[in-house]
Design a protein around this motif. Structure first.
Motif, PDB file in Angstrom:
ATOM      1  N   ILE A 239       0.864  -1.190   0.000  1.00 39.62           N
ATOM      2  CA  ILE A 239       0.000   0.000   0.000  1.00 39.62           C
ATOM      3  C   ILE A 239       0.897   1.235   0.000  1.00 39.62           C
ATOM      4  O   ILE A 239       1.871   1.304   0.756  1.00 39.62           O
ATOM      5  CB  ILE A 239      -0.940  -0.001   1.214  1.00 39.62           C
ATOM      6  CG1 ILE A 239      -1.997  -1.107   1.066  1.00 39.62           C
ATOM      7  CG2 ILE A 239      -1.634   1.357   1.387  1.00 39.62           C
ATOM      8  CD1 ILE A 239      -2.888  -1.278   2.273  1.00 39.62           C
ATOM      9  N   GLU A 240       0.570   2.197  -0.863  1.00 41.53           N
ATOM     10  CA  GLU A 240       1.335   3.439  -0.953  1.00 41.53           C
ATOM     11  C   GLU A 240       0.385   4.621  -0.820  1.00 41.53           C
ATOM     12  O   GLU A 240      -0.804   4.511  -1.134  1.00 41.53           O
ATOM     13  CB  GLU A 240       2.063   3.538  -2.295  1.00 41.53           C
ATOM     14  CG  GLU A 240       2.959   2.356  -2.610  1.00 41.53           C
ATOM     15  CD  GLU A 240       2.346   1.363  -3.579  1.00 41.53           C
ATOM     16  OE1 GLU A 240       3.066   0.467  -4.048  1.00 41.53           O
ATOM     17  OE2 GLU A 240       1.126   1.481  -3.869  1.00 41.53           O
ATOM     18  N   GLU A 241       0.919   5.752  -0.369  1.00 42.74           N
ATOM     19  CA  GLU A 241       0.083   6.935  -0.235  1.00 42.74           C
ATOM     20  C   GLU A 241       0.887   8.195  -0.484  1.00 42.74           C
ATOM     21  O   GLU A 241       2.113   8.206  -0.424  1.00 42.74           O
ATOM     22  CB  GLU A 241      -0.557   6.992   1.158  1.00 42.74           C
ATOM     23  CG  GLU A 241       0.425   7.066   2.316  1.00 42.74           C
ATOM     24  CD  GLU A 241      -0.270   7.092   3.665  1.00 42.74           C
ATOM     25  OE1 GLU A 241      -1.159   7.940   3.856  1.00 42.74           O
ATOM     26  OE2 GLU A 241       0.083   6.250   4.520  1.00 42.74           O
ATOM     27  N   ASN A 336      -3.053  18.599  -3.370  1.00 40.42           N
ATOM     28  CA  ASN A 336      -4.488  18.721  -3.161  1.00 40.42           C
ATOM     29  C   ASN A 336      -5.040  17.407  -2.618  1.00 40.42           C
ATOM     30  O   ASN A 336      -5.109  16.409  -3.339  1.00 40.42           O
ATOM     31  CB  ASN A 336      -5.201  19.090  -4.466  1.00 40.42           C
ATOM     32  CG  ASN A 336      -6.716  19.142  -4.300  1.00 40.42           C
ATOM     33  OD1 ASN A 336      -7.225  19.511  -3.248  1.00 40.42           O
ATOM     34  ND2 ASN A 336      -7.439  18.760  -5.338  1.00 40.42           N
ATOM     35  N   GLY A 337      -5.413  17.380  -1.348  1.00 40.77           N
ATOM     36  CA  GLY A 337      -6.014  16.193  -0.756  1.00 40.77           C
ATOM     37  C   GLY A 337      -5.025  15.086  -0.480  1.00 40.77           C
ATOM     38  O   GLY A 337      -3.827  15.329  -0.285  1.00 40.77           O
ATOM     39  N   TRP A 338      -5.540  13.854  -0.487  1.00 39.61           N
ATOM     40  CA  TRP A 338      -4.743  12.674  -0.129  1.00 39.61           C
ATOM     41  C   TRP A 338      -5.115  11.520  -1.042  1.00 39.61           C
ATOM     42  O   TRP A 338      -6.271  11.405  -1.475  1.00 39.61           O
ATOM     43  CB  TRP A 338      -5.026  12.267   1.322  1.00 39.61           C
ATOM     44  CG  TRP A 338      -3.812  11.744   2.028  1.00 39.61           C
ATOM     45  CD1 TRP A 338      -3.209  10.538   1.860  1.00 39.61           C
ATOM     46  CD2 TRP A 338      -3.039  12.453   3.003  1.00 39.61           C
ATOM     47  NE1 TRP A 338      -2.121  10.426   2.676  1.00 39.61           N
ATOM     48  CE2 TRP A 338      -1.983  11.591   3.400  1.00 39.61           C
ATOM     49  CE3 TRP A 338      -3.145  13.699   3.603  1.00 39.61           C
ATOM     50  CZ2 TRP A 338      -1.043  11.938   4.355  1.00 39.61           C
ATOM     51  CZ3 TRP A 338      -2.205  14.057   4.554  1.00 39.61           C
ATOM     52  CH2 TRP A 338      -1.173  13.190   4.917  1.00 39.61           C
ATOM     53  N   SER A 339      -4.147  10.672  -1.338  1.00 37.35           N
ATOM     54  CA  SER A 339      -4.428   9.507  -2.180  1.00 37.35           C
ATOM     55  C   SER A 339      -3.723   8.281  -1.628  1.00 37.35           C
ATOM     56  O   SER A 339      -2.591   8.369  -1.143  1.00 37.35           O
ATOM     57  CB  SER A 339      -3.979   9.766  -3.625  1.00 37.35           C
ATOM     58  OG  SER A 339      -4.340   8.684  -4.464  1.00 37.35           O
ATOM     59  N   VAL A 340      -4.405   7.145  -1.699  1.00 32.54           N
ATOM     60  CA  VAL A 340      -3.865   5.869  -1.216  1.00 32.54           C
ATOM     61  C   VAL A 340      -4.095   4.821  -2.300  1.00 32.54           C
ATOM     62  O   VAL A 340      -5.158   4.793  -2.935  1.00 32.54           O
ATOM     63  CB  VAL A 340      -4.530   5.419   0.104  1.00 32.54           C
ATOM     64  CG1 VAL A 340      -3.792   4.224   0.698  1.00 32.54           C
ATOM     65  CG2 VAL A 340      -4.588   6.558   1.100  1.00 32.54           C
ATOM     66  N   GLU A 341      -3.093   3.968  -2.508  1.00 33.12           N
ATOM     67  CA  GLU A 341      -3.172   2.913  -3.523  1.00 33.12           C
ATOM     68  C   GLU A 341      -2.900   1.556  -2.900  1.00 33.12           C
ATOM     69  O   GLU A 341      -2.016   1.414  -2.064  1.00 33.12           O
ATOM     70  CB  GLU A 341      -2.145   3.184  -4.630  1.00 33.12           C
ATOM     71  CG  GLU A 341      -1.998   2.055  -5.648  1.00 33.12           C
ATOM     72  CD  GLU A 341      -0.904   2.318  -6.670  1.00 33.12           C
ATOM     73  OE1 GLU A 341      -1.050   3.299  -7.423  1.00 33.12           O
ATOM     74  OE2 GLU A 341       0.082   1.559  -6.696  1.00 33.12           O
ATOM     75  N   ALA A 342      -3.668   0.564  -3.314  1.00 36.85           N
ATOM     76  CA  ALA A 342      -3.454  -0.814  -2.871  1.00 36.85           C
ATOM     77  C   ALA A 342      -3.198  -1.690  -4.091  1.00 36.85           C
ATOM     78  O   ALA A 342      -3.849  -1.534  -5.126  1.00 36.85           O
ATOM     79  CB  ALA A 342      -4.665  -1.329  -2.103  1.00 36.85           C
ATOM     80  N   ARG A 343      -2.247  -2.607  -3.955  1.00 33.28           N
ATOM     81  CA  ARG A 343      -1.924  -3.522  -5.047  1.00 33.28           C
ATOM     82  C   ARG A 343      -2.695  -4.832  -4.860  1.00 33.28           C
ATOM     83  O   ARG A 343      -2.435  -5.578  -3.911  1.00 33.28           O
ATOM     84  CB  ARG A 343      -0.426  -3.804  -5.098  1.00 33.28           C
ATOM     85  CG  ARG A 343       0.420  -2.550  -5.264  1.00 33.28           C
ATOM     86  CD  ARG A 343       1.868  -2.908  -5.514  1.00 33.28           C
ATOM     87  NE  ARG A 343       2.731  -1.736  -5.488  1.00 33.28           N
ATOM     88  CZ  ARG A 343       4.001  -1.729  -5.884  1.00 33.28           C
ATOM     89  NH1 ARG A 343       4.545  -2.853  -6.330  1.00 33.28           N
ATOM     90  NH2 ARG A 343       4.725  -0.637  -5.819  1.00 33.28           N
ATOM     91  N   ALA A 390      -4.680  -5.768 -10.301  1.00 31.77           N
ATOM     92  CA  ALA A 390      -5.046  -4.361 -10.466  1.00 31.77           C
ATOM     93  C   ALA A 390      -4.412  -3.520  -9.374  1.00 31.77           C
ATOM     94  O   ALA A 390      -3.939  -4.034  -8.353  1.00 31.77           O
ATOM     95  CB  ALA A 390      -6.566  -4.192 -10.439  1.00 31.77           C
ATOM     96  N   LYS A 391      -4.419  -2.219  -9.603  1.00 28.54           N
ATOM     97  CA  LYS A 391      -4.117  -1.237  -8.565  1.00 28.54           C
ATOM     98  C   LYS A 391      -5.419  -0.488  -8.305  1.00 28.54           C
ATOM     99  O   LYS A 391      -6.073  -0.032  -9.242  1.00 28.54           O
ATOM    100  CB  LYS A 391      -3.024  -0.265  -9.021  1.00 28.54           C
ATOM    101  CG  LYS A 391      -1.714  -0.962  -9.329  1.00 28.54           C
ATOM    102  CD  LYS A 391      -0.615   0.012  -9.720  1.00 28.54           C
ATOM    103  CE  LYS A 391      -0.973   0.855 -10.913  1.00 28.54           C
ATOM    104  NZ  LYS A 391       0.202   1.545 -11.488  1.00 28.54           N
ATOM    105  N   VAL A 392      -5.798  -0.399  -7.041  1.00 32.84           N
ATOM    106  CA  VAL A 392      -7.006   0.311  -6.651  1.00 32.84           C
ATOM    107  C   VAL A 392      -6.563   1.606  -5.967  1.00 32.84           C
ATOM    108  O   VAL A 392      -5.812   1.565  -4.988  1.00 32.84           O
ATOM    109  CB  VAL A 392      -7.875  -0.537  -5.700  1.00 32.84           C
ATOM    110  CG1 VAL A 392      -9.213   0.148  -5.427  1.00 32.84           C
ATOM    111  CG2 VAL A 392      -8.118  -1.926  -6.302  1.00 32.84           C
ATOM    112  N   VAL A 393      -7.014   2.732  -6.480  1.00 30.64           N
ATOM    113  CA  VAL A 393      -6.511   4.037  -6.042  1.00 30.64           C
ATOM    114  C   VAL A 393      -7.672   4.903  -5.570  1.00 30.64           C
ATOM    115  O   VAL A 393      -8.657   5.089  -6.287  1.00 30.64           O
ATOM    116  CB  VAL A 393      -5.767   4.755  -7.187  1.00 30.64           C
ATOM    117  CG1 VAL A 393      -5.075   6.017  -6.666  1.00 30.64           C
ATOM    118  CG2 VAL A 393      -4.765   3.827  -7.858  1.00 30.64           C
TER     119      VAL A 393
END
Length: 635
Positions: A239-241, A336-343, A390-393
């Motif tokens: 997980i990355e953010e 702008n804001g925040w984002s998180v990604e899960a593999r 997939a990557k879910v963002v």
């Protein structure tokens, strides 16, 4: 501007590049191996060229075939994606030598940053802080051991030419160094063709931070802020953010400034990532963040940077490669804001993250968040490549909002019969430590047992399944004329607080369960889709799949005791055989190491006993389900 582009890659990154290229009016050419003949990236491209057999070393890693495909189709440029040949300076030079445009950094920059020891020396000269360690040329095992002893344990052995978590071993004590070194060198030689290593001090409260940098051919270099990639398993990001939690403006300015200096030191052009290790024992501090390495390519986790900056990094790559200046100056970029990604991977966390291959008979990905994928329902997860589905963002105005959106999305993922890590991702995202922003790179390893405990169906799902089964076929007969399932008095299994005395006997993931049924009160959240497959019904809950079917047997006691046969879990190559026939072994002892899907997996003894049969041979290729070792249990 480039008008035609060949993508020298596959899967989700190829699809990602195709999407932006199409939006820019650029014609796309895909390449594919035997295994990928019907892949999504092949279907999406304007044209596709077959380049060889399924193994990557015979197709995607053969630069001459890719260049020939570009010339045959009239492509002007080659985009390497990430992995495969993306950081191969010789390939980049070969592309340029035949007059094609290379969508990436200059070969000299790749070379300068490709070897970790040389890169660290270069960074020191550029005033970029680096971790303590040994970068010397002497690769004698005794010298390496002496250097590790001098640095002080724990240390990290890293392949000089490594990347993506390959060729890395943590060593906590001197007596473990020799075995770890041998394993690291073997993996490095297999993955990169170079077994040289360096030694680093292992940081005990480490966070993995990285900064996205971009350069053009006019000497401009900017950063697009930082990402936090601390949630890792065996050095593979999960997980990355972006941005990094707990990052104050002074520390951000220091780390991003260091990243720009690093890129300037190699006259960098295109997309790159400067990776840092931070000692977070006292929070993020500028004087406790050190350079690790540079990735001279686009990163898997680039979408989180796109989400918080509003920029398309693939578009930036194509414009820079075409000779244009960077689309934005530093003072025009903001967060702008925040984002998180899960593999999302095709793997089973409950079984040691064993990769799961096969056809995606059923696949439903969430439509609430950004999805980057290279597969669709009825496509196949091949044993030849990385098993990413997939990557879910997710994006949110706050970190809390972004995490909540991603956790909810992972919980709605539905896949069968291929196993996924969706439920594992949801657990990670909902953990209190992650919510507080306090996780280190060791978090998953430290909590592996609880995080990977096999998911269990809720009482609500069981009740729904029992009611549904009763409603659909209480009097149905099988081909022998017997009831397809029985309604019976409770004897064992799940007990619910329902008033009815009838029970459906069924199995859930091959485990028996008697569940009371009422008057068909189908109140379970039916947004969790079920798929009927003959007698079986698959129910989805919180990212997990549960296979339910009528059970006419009595008193099945679960999976039963192992007979001691150690089978190959999937096709692969035997790396090493660590026991001999007749040898006494203990539970958990390593027996055989199998290499499959770019990862080494140790097969261990299920109990104390003796090796009574040994069929594994080092170097041999084996199919799935082949008996490699048989252990007889001690009396």
């Amino acid at each position: 501007m480039i008008t035609s582009l060949l993508i020298a890659n596959r899967g989700e990154i190829a699809c990602r590049v195709i999407r932006t290229a199409r939006a820019m009016g650029i014609r796309t050419v895909a390449v594919y191996s035997d295994a990928d003949a019907n892949a999504l990236h092949v279907r999406q491209a304007d044209e596709a060229v077959h380049i060889g057999p399924s193994p990557a070393r015979e197709s995607y890693l053969v630069g001459d075939k890719i260049i020939a495909a570009a010339k045959a189709t009239g492509a002007e440029a080659i985009h390497p994606g990430y992995g495969f040949l993306s950081e191969n300076a010789a390939f980049a030079q070969a592309v340029m030598d035949v007059g094609l445009v290379w969508v990436g950094p200059m070969p000299a920059s790749i070379t300068a940053m490709g070897l970790k020891d040389a890169a660290k020396k270069l960074m020191r000269d550029a005033g970029v802080p680096t971790t303590p360690g040994y970068l010397g040329e002497n690769q004698d095992p005794d010298r390496l051991k002496a250097e590790a002893d001098a640095i002080g344990y724990p240390v990290l052995i890293k392949a000089v030419a490594g990347g993506g978590g390959k060729g890395m071993r943590r060593v906590d004590a001197g007596q473990d160094f020799a075995d770890a070194l041998l394993s690291c060198q073997r993996e490095a030689a297999s993955s990169f063709g170079d077994d040289r290593v360096l030694i680093e001090k292992y940081i005990l409260s480490p966070r993995h931070l990285e900064v996205q940098v971009f350069g053009d051919k006019h000497g401009n270099i900017v950063h697009l802020f930082e990402r936090d990639c601390s949630l890792q398993r065996r050095h593979q990001k999960v997980i990355e953010e972006a941005p990094a939690p707990g990052m104050d403006e002074a520390t951000r300015e220091a780390i991003c400034g260091a990243a720009v200096r690093a890129a300037q030191a190699v006259d960098y052009v295109g997309a790159g990532t400067i990776e840092f290790i931070a000692d977070a024992s006292e929070g993020l501090r500028a004087d406790r963040i050190w350079f690790m390495e540079m990735n001279t390519r686009l990163q898997v986790e680039h979408p989180v940077t796109e989400e918080i900056t509003g920029q398309d990094l693939v578009e930036w790559q194509l414009r820079v490669a075409s000779g244009e200046p960077l689309p934005k100056k530093q003072d025009e970029l903001s967060i702008n804001g925040w984002s998180v990604e899960a593999r999302l991977y095709a793997e089973d966390p409950a079984k040691g993250f064993l990769p799961s291959v096969g056809r995606l008979d059923y696949l439903a990905l969430p439509n609430s968040e950004r999805i980057e994928t290279g597969v669709e329902e009825r496509d196949t997860i091949s044993p030849f490549y990385d098993p990413m589905i997939a990557k879910v963002v997710s994006w949110g105005e706050t970190r809390k909002d972004a995490i909540a959106g991603l956790a909810n999305a992972c919980g709605t993922i539905e896949c069968e019969p291929v196993k996924t890590n969706a439920w594992f991702l949801k657990r990670l995202l909902e953990s209190g430590e992650f919510a507080d922003g306090n996780v280190t790179t060791g978090f998953i390893g430290e909590h592996i047992d609880s995080l990977c405990e096999a998911p269990q169906p809720s009482n609500a799902l069981l009740q729904y399944a029992a009611d549904d089964l009763a409603f659909r076929g209480e009097h149905m007969l099988d081909k022998w004329g017997s009831p397809l399932f029985e309604l019976t008095r409770a004897r064992f299994g799940f007990r619910l607080n329902a008033p009815a005395a009838r029970q459906v006997r069924m199995s859930v993931d091959s485990q028996p369960a008697d569940v009371e049924v009422g008057d068909h009160a189908l109140w379970y959240d039916t947004r969790r889709t079920s798929v009927q497959d003959g007698r079986k019904t698959i129910y989805f809950e919180d990212g997990a799949a549960f296979v339910v079917e009528p059970d006419r047997t009595e008193g099945k006691g679960g999976a039963g005791a192992s007979d001691g046969s150690i089978l190959s879990p999937m096709p692969g190559r035997i790396v090493s055989v660590d026991v001999t026939e007749g040898q006494t072994v203990t539970k958990g002892q390593k027996l055989v190491v199998l290499e499959a899907m770019k990862m080494e997996q140790a097969l261990i003894a299920p109990f104390d006993g003796k090796v009574v049969e040994l069929k594994a041979v080092a170097g041999a290729q084996v199919a799935e389900g082949v008996t490699l070792v048989r252990v007889e249990k001690s009396e």
